[in-house]
Design an enzyme around this catalytic site. Structure first.
Site, PDB file in Angstrom:
ATOM      1  N   LYS A  12      49.870  47.980  43.576  1.00 25.15           N
ATOM      2  CA  LYS A  12      49.347  49.063  44.762  1.00 25.15           C
ATOM      3  C   LYS A  12      50.170  49.887  45.315  1.00 25.15           C
ATOM      4  O   LYS A  12      51.450  49.755  44.983  1.00 25.15           O
ATOM      5  CB  LYS A  12      48.538  48.095  45.615  1.00 25.15           C
ATOM      6  CG  LYS A  12      47.226  47.212  45.079  1.00 25.15           C
ATOM      7  CD  LYS A  12      46.639  46.500  46.392  1.00 25.15           C
ATOM      8  CE  LYS A  12      45.664  45.623  45.766  1.00 25.15           C
ATOM      9  NZ  LYS A  12      45.162  44.835  46.829  1.00 25.15           N
ATOM     10  N   TYR A  52      36.115  49.341  43.287  1.00 25.49           N
ATOM     11  CA  TYR A  52      35.763  48.353  44.270  1.00 25.49           C
ATOM     12  C   TYR A  52      34.304  48.216  44.717  1.00 25.49           C
ATOM     13  O   TYR A  52      33.899  47.845  45.774  1.00 25.49           O
ATOM     14  CB  TYR A  52      36.622  48.772  45.588  1.00 25.49           C
ATOM     15  CG  TYR A  52      38.201  48.422  45.602  1.00 25.49           C
ATOM     16  CD1 TYR A  52      38.597  46.994  45.334  1.00 25.49           C
ATOM     17  CD2 TYR A  52      39.052  49.545  45.641  1.00 25.49           C
ATOM     18  CE1 TYR A  52      39.847  46.699  45.193  1.00 25.49           C
ATOM     19  CE2 TYR A  52      40.424  49.032  45.576  1.00 25.49           C
ATOM     20  CZ  TYR A  52      40.786  47.830  45.342  1.00 25.49           C
ATOM     21  OH  TYR A  52      42.342  47.725  45.509  1.00 25.49           O
ATOM     22  N   PHE A  60      35.235  46.496  55.104  1.00 27.82           N
ATOM     23  CA  PHE A  60      36.545  47.147  54.807  1.00 27.82           C
ATOM     24  C   PHE A  60      36.410  48.087  53.408  1.00 27.82           C
ATOM     25  O   PHE A  60      37.467  48.474  52.847  1.00 27.82           O
ATOM     26  CB  PHE A  60      37.281  45.828  54.393  1.00 27.82           C
ATOM     27  CG  PHE A  60      36.785  44.773  53.249  1.00 27.82           C
ATOM     28  CD1 PHE A  60      36.867  45.202  52.118  1.00 27.82           C
ATOM     29  CD2 PHE A  60      35.817  43.647  54.115  1.00 27.82           C
ATOM     30  CE1 PHE A  60      36.620  44.260  51.183  1.00 27.82           C
ATOM     31  CE2 PHE A  60      35.605  42.825  52.944  1.00 27.82           C
ATOM     32  CZ  PHE A  60      35.728  43.006  51.574  1.00 27.82           C
ATOM     33  N   ARG A  88      46.144  35.247  37.936  1.00 29.87           N
ATOM     34  CA  ARG A  88      45.796  35.269  39.104  1.00 29.87           C
ATOM     35  C   ARG A  88      46.434  34.051  39.742  1.00 29.87           C
ATOM     36  O   ARG A  88      46.849  34.102  40.856  1.00 29.87           O
ATOM     37  CB  ARG A  88      44.213  34.789  39.225  1.00 29.87           C
ATOM     38  CG  ARG A  88      43.330  35.937  38.877  1.00 29.87           C
ATOM     39  CD  ARG A  88      43.465  36.935  39.956  1.00 29.87           C
ATOM     40  NE  ARG A  88      43.087  36.489  41.280  1.00 29.87           N
ATOM     41  CZ  ARG A  88      42.607  37.417  42.320  1.00 29.87           C
ATOM     42  NH1 ARG A  88      42.767  38.724  42.163  1.00 29.87           N
ATOM     43  NH2 ARG A  88      42.413  36.813  43.596  1.00 29.87           N
ATOM     44  N   THR A  94      44.735  36.413  48.288  1.00 26.92           N
ATOM     45  CA  THR A  94      44.553  37.729  48.734  1.00 26.92           C
ATOM     46  C   THR A  94      45.332  38.026  50.024  1.00 26.92           C
ATOM     47  O   THR A  94      45.997  38.814  50.082  1.00 26.92           O
ATOM     48  CB  THR A  94      43.049  38.059  49.179  1.00 26.92           C
ATOM     49  OG1 THR A  94      42.360  37.895  47.632  1.00 26.92           O
ATOM     50  CG2 THR A  94      42.783  39.535  49.350  1.00 26.92           C
ATOM     51  N   ARG A 105      52.231  37.532  45.751  1.00 22.56           N
ATOM     52  CA  ARG A 105      51.992  37.802  47.095  1.00 22.56           C
ATOM     53  C   ARG A 105      52.768  37.065  48.151  1.00 22.56           C
ATOM     54  O   ARG A 105      52.978  37.718  49.312  1.00 22.56           O
ATOM     55  CB  ARG A 105      50.354  37.891  47.279  1.00 22.56           C
ATOM     56  CG  ARG A 105      49.726  38.932  46.665  1.00 22.56           C
ATOM     57  CD  ARG A 105      48.203  38.812  46.896  1.00 22.56           C
ATOM     58  NE  ARG A 105      47.413  39.880  46.128  1.00 22.56           N
ATOM     59  CZ  ARG A 105      46.254  39.732  45.770  1.00 22.56           C
ATOM     60  NH1 ARG A 105      45.622  38.549  45.934  1.00 22.56           N
ATOM     61  NH2 ARG A 105      45.780  40.824  45.570  1.00 22.56           N
ATOM     62  N   ASN A 115      48.897  43.931  50.176  1.00 18.87           N
ATOM     63  CA  ASN A 115      49.445  42.715  49.513  1.00 18.87           C
ATOM     64  C   ASN A 115      49.883  42.963  48.082  1.00 18.87           C
ATOM     65  O   ASN A 115      50.031  42.263  47.427  1.00 18.87           O
ATOM     66  CB  ASN A 115      48.047  41.860  49.448  1.00 18.87           C
ATOM     67  CG  ASN A 115      46.845  42.292  48.771  1.00 18.87           C
ATOM     68  OD1 ASN A 115      47.060  43.290  48.060  1.00 18.87           O
ATOM     69  ND2 ASN A 115      45.781  41.636  48.899  1.00 18.87           N
ATOM     70  N   HIS A 118      46.922  44.069  42.676  1.00 22.05           N
ATOM     71  CA  HIS A 118      45.571  43.795  42.268  1.00 22.05           C
ATOM     72  C   HIS A 118      45.592  43.191  40.859  1.00 22.05           C
ATOM     73  O   HIS A 118      46.156  43.506  39.929  1.00 22.05           O
ATOM     74  CB  HIS A 118      44.678  45.003  42.374  1.00 22.05           C
ATOM     75  CG  HIS A 118      43.384  44.755  41.411  1.00 22.05           C
ATOM     76  ND1 HIS A 118      42.330  44.163  42.270  1.00 22.05           N
ATOM     77  CD2 HIS A 118      42.923  44.823  40.340  1.00 22.05           C
ATOM     78  CE1 HIS A 118      41.324  44.090  41.427  1.00 22.05           C
ATOM     79  NE2 HIS A 118      41.634  44.501  40.384  1.00 22.05           N
ATOM     80  N   GLU A 131      37.313  46.041  34.393  1.00 18.60           N
ATOM     81  CA  GLU A 131      38.607  46.846  34.791  1.00 18.60           C
ATOM     82  C   GLU A 131      39.386  47.641  33.846  1.00 18.60           C
ATOM     83  O   GLU A 131      39.729  48.633  34.163  1.00 18.60           O
ATOM     84  CB  GLU A 131      39.384  45.925  35.879  1.00 18.60           C
ATOM     85  CG  GLU A 131      38.427  45.586  37.216  1.00 18.60           C
ATOM     86  CD  GLU A 131      39.213  44.486  37.797  1.00 18.60           C
ATOM     87  OE1 GLU A 131      38.729  44.512  39.165  1.00 18.60           O
ATOM     88  OE2 GLU A 131      40.062  43.765  37.613  1.00 18.60           O
TER      89      GLU A 131
END
Length: 154
Positions: A12, A52, A60, A88, A94, A105, A115, A118, A131
């Site tokens: 990100k 998203y 949010f 993951r 998250t 993270r 964070n 993604h 995605e």
């Protein structure tokens, strides 16, 4: 042999601006995953909203879209045995405060809204494929063999 799959990962804007692309790529490579696509991009607002989309009705949502379009990202596709779940696990929770040390993270993230990374959700079947298709054309996915693949998989 573990079933090999492809999964989507994105550093990100906060991770890009902090100079963490190399660190993150190295972690996945060291794990034995294979990078099959990558590109440095600025995400247009319409793509961010589609990406998203499942959060569209949440308070949010606008903040997510604003943040992911606030600077460049590094989008990637990784391949390996059970890749989505593996990634993951490496990424962590998250909220970086809830992520154990050793996860991306947990080691590099500072804030829930910043964070660093993604990754496709392994609990949402097909999210990885959806995605990947949002960010990459089929021609951008490179198929090749790593010399150590025989050592990585039965």
């Amino acid at each position: 042999m573990s079933e090999r799959e492809r999964t989507f990962v994105m550093v990100k804007p906060d991770g890009v601006k902090r100079g963490l692309i190399g660190e993150i790529v190295s972690r996945f490579e060291e794990r034995g995953l294979k990078l099959v696509a990558g590109k440095f991009i600025e995400i247009p607002r319409d793509l961010a909203e589609e990406h998203y989309g499942e959060h569209e009705d949440k308070p949010f949502f606008e903040g997510l879209v604003d943040f992911i379009t606030s600077g460049p990202v590094f989008a990637m596709v990784w391949e390996g045995g059970d890749a989505t779940r593996q990634v993951r696990h490496m990424v962590g929770e998250t909220d970086p405060a809830e992520s154990p040390a050793g996860t991306i993270r947990g080691d590099l993230g500072l804030d829930l809204g910043r964070n660093v990374i993604h990754a496709s959700d392994h609990e949402d079947p097909g999210s990885n494929e959806r995605e990947i298709e949002l960010f990459f054309d089929e021609a951008e996915l490179i198929d090749y063999e790593r010399p150590d693949e025989a050592l990585l998989y039965e």
